[in-house]
Design a protein around this motif. Structure first.
Motif, PDB file in Angstrom:
ATOM      1  N   ILE A   1       0.822  -1.209   0.000  1.00 28.25           N
ATOM      2  CA  ILE A   1       0.000   0.000   0.000  1.00 28.25           C
ATOM      3  C   ILE A   1       0.857   1.261   0.000  1.00 28.25           C
ATOM      4  O   ILE A   1       0.571   2.226  -0.721  1.00 28.25           O
ATOM      5  N   VAL A   2       1.927   1.234   0.789  1.00 28.33           N
ATOM      6  CA  VAL A   2       2.717   2.444   0.999  1.00 28.33           C
ATOM      7  C   VAL A   2       3.676   2.718  -0.149  1.00 28.33           C
ATOM      8  O   VAL A   2       3.814   3.864  -0.603  1.00 28.33           O
TER       9      VAL A   2
ATOM     10  N   VAL B   1       6.081  -3.084  -6.093  1.00 29.11           N
ATOM     11  CA  VAL B   1       4.746  -3.687  -6.010  1.00 29.11           C
ATOM     12  C   VAL B   1       4.782  -5.125  -6.513  1.00 29.11           C
ATOM     13  O   VAL B   1       4.228  -6.035  -5.893  1.00 29.11           O
ATOM     14  N   GLN B   2       5.452  -5.324  -7.655  1.00 28.16           N
ATOM     15  CA  GLN B   2       5.564  -6.674  -8.210  1.00 28.16           C
ATOM     16  C   GLN B   2       6.335  -7.594  -7.273  1.00 28.16           C
ATOM     17  O   GLN B   2       5.967  -8.752  -7.047  1.00 28.16           O
TER      18      GLN B   2
ATOM     19  N   GLN C   1      -6.056  -6.890  -4.596  1.00 26.98           N
ATOM     20  CA  GLN C   1      -6.811  -6.552  -5.798  1.00 26.98           C
ATOM     21  C   GLN C   1      -6.955  -5.030  -5.944  1.00 26.98           C
ATOM     22  O   GLN C   1      -6.785  -4.475  -7.047  1.00 26.98           O
ATOM     23  N   LEU C   2      -7.253  -4.367  -4.844  1.00 26.46           N
ATOM     24  CA  LEU C   2      -7.379  -2.910  -4.875  1.00 26.46           C
ATOM     25  C   LEU C   2      -6.043  -2.246  -5.190  1.00 26.46           C
ATOM     26  O   LEU C   2      -5.994  -1.225  -5.899  1.00 26.46           O
TER      27      LEU C   2
ATOM     28  N   ASP D   1      -6.939   4.279  -1.653  1.00 21.88           N
ATOM     29  CA  ASP D   1      -7.815   4.717  -0.558  1.00 21.88           C
ATOM     30  C   ASP D   1      -8.691   3.554  -0.074  1.00 21.88           C
ATOM     31  O   ASP D   1      -8.851   3.352   1.145  1.00 21.88           O
ATOM     32  N   SER D   2      -9.244   2.818  -1.015  1.00 20.13           N
ATOM     33  CA  SER D   2     -10.079   1.670  -0.629  1.00 20.13           C
ATOM     34  C   SER D   2      -9.231   0.583   0.041  1.00 20.13           C
ATOM     35  O   SER D   2      -9.671  -0.069   0.998  1.00 20.13           O
ATOM     36  N   ALA D   3      -8.001   0.390  -0.469  1.00 20.90           N
ATOM     37  CA  ALA D   3      -7.103  -0.610   0.114  1.00 20.90           C
ATOM     38  C   ALA D   3      -6.771  -0.237   1.562  1.00 20.90           C
ATOM     39  O   ALA D   3      -6.750  -1.104   2.451  1.00 20.90           O
TER      40      ALA D   3
END
Length: 205
Positions: free
Chosen positions: A29-30, A37-38, A90-91, A98-100
């Motif tokens: 997330i951060v 990310v991968q 997924q998010l 924001d949703s994550a």
């Protein structure tokens, strides 16, 4: 139960796995660099696989009803955690950060707390079992040592008794033989001697 320590080791691996999954999820997330990310996504898949292996090891070691009840509580919390964690992934893949964050700071966090509490309870249960088993082993060892010492003392007493009896059976006839020889040497052939036994000292008389 003779698997207390292996169970504790499996629980420790599970706890470490959960902590690493939580840390990797937070980084997902951060840190939004595509390469990172991968990397975190690949790591999370590996960590979940490792967690499943640790769980399989622990499940094979469950023997107590209380332990089974606690583990079922853990499984319920973990299923909820992994379901929400998949939502975060997924998010993240959709760049809906924001949703994550909302999912991560809500039910995901609660499921993680529930898992941690049950893992602590399971660890305490197995730790107590290990300590009780160690105390029992010490008691059994002490009783066994007392029995061995008693048997050794009894064998020693029996050996001393048999040695005394054997010595007496040899020395007494020899003493009588020496007395007979002394009387005969003095020229007194009128004495009567009672000869008891048929062993070598008795035959000597």
């Amino acid at each position: 139960k003779e698997v207390w320590l292996p169970a504790i080791m499996a629980l420790n691996d599970m706890s470490q796995g959960i902590l690493r999954i939580r840390a990797a999820t937070l980084r997902l997330i951060v840190i939004r660099d595509p390469a990172v990310v991968q990397e975190n996504t690949t790591l999370l898949h590996q960590l979940k696989s490792d967690l499943s292996q640790s769980q399989a090891r622990f499940e094979a070691l469950i023997t107590l009803d209380e332990e089974r009840v606690l583990y079922e509580r853990y499984k319920t919390a973990q299923d909820g955690y992994l379901a929400d964690q998949d939502k975060v992934m997924q998010l993240s893949a959709q760049d809906d950060i924001d949703s994550a964050i909302a999912v991560a700071s809500g039910e995901l966090n609660q499921h993680a707390a529930d898992m941690t509490k049950v893992l602590v309870d399971l660890t305490h249960l197995n730790d107590k079992g290990a300590r009780d088993a160690a105390e029992l082993s010490s008691t059994v060892y002490g009783d066994a040592m007392s029995l061995v010492i008693m048997l050794i003392v009894a064998a020693l007493v029996a050996t001393v008794f048999l040695a005394l009896m054997l010595t007496r059976s040899i020395v007494r006839p020899l003493t009588e033989a020496v007395e007979v020889a002394r009387v005969v040497a003095s020229g007194d052939l009128t004495q009567n001697f009672e000869i008891i036994g048929q062993d070598e000292p008795a035959q000597l008389l």
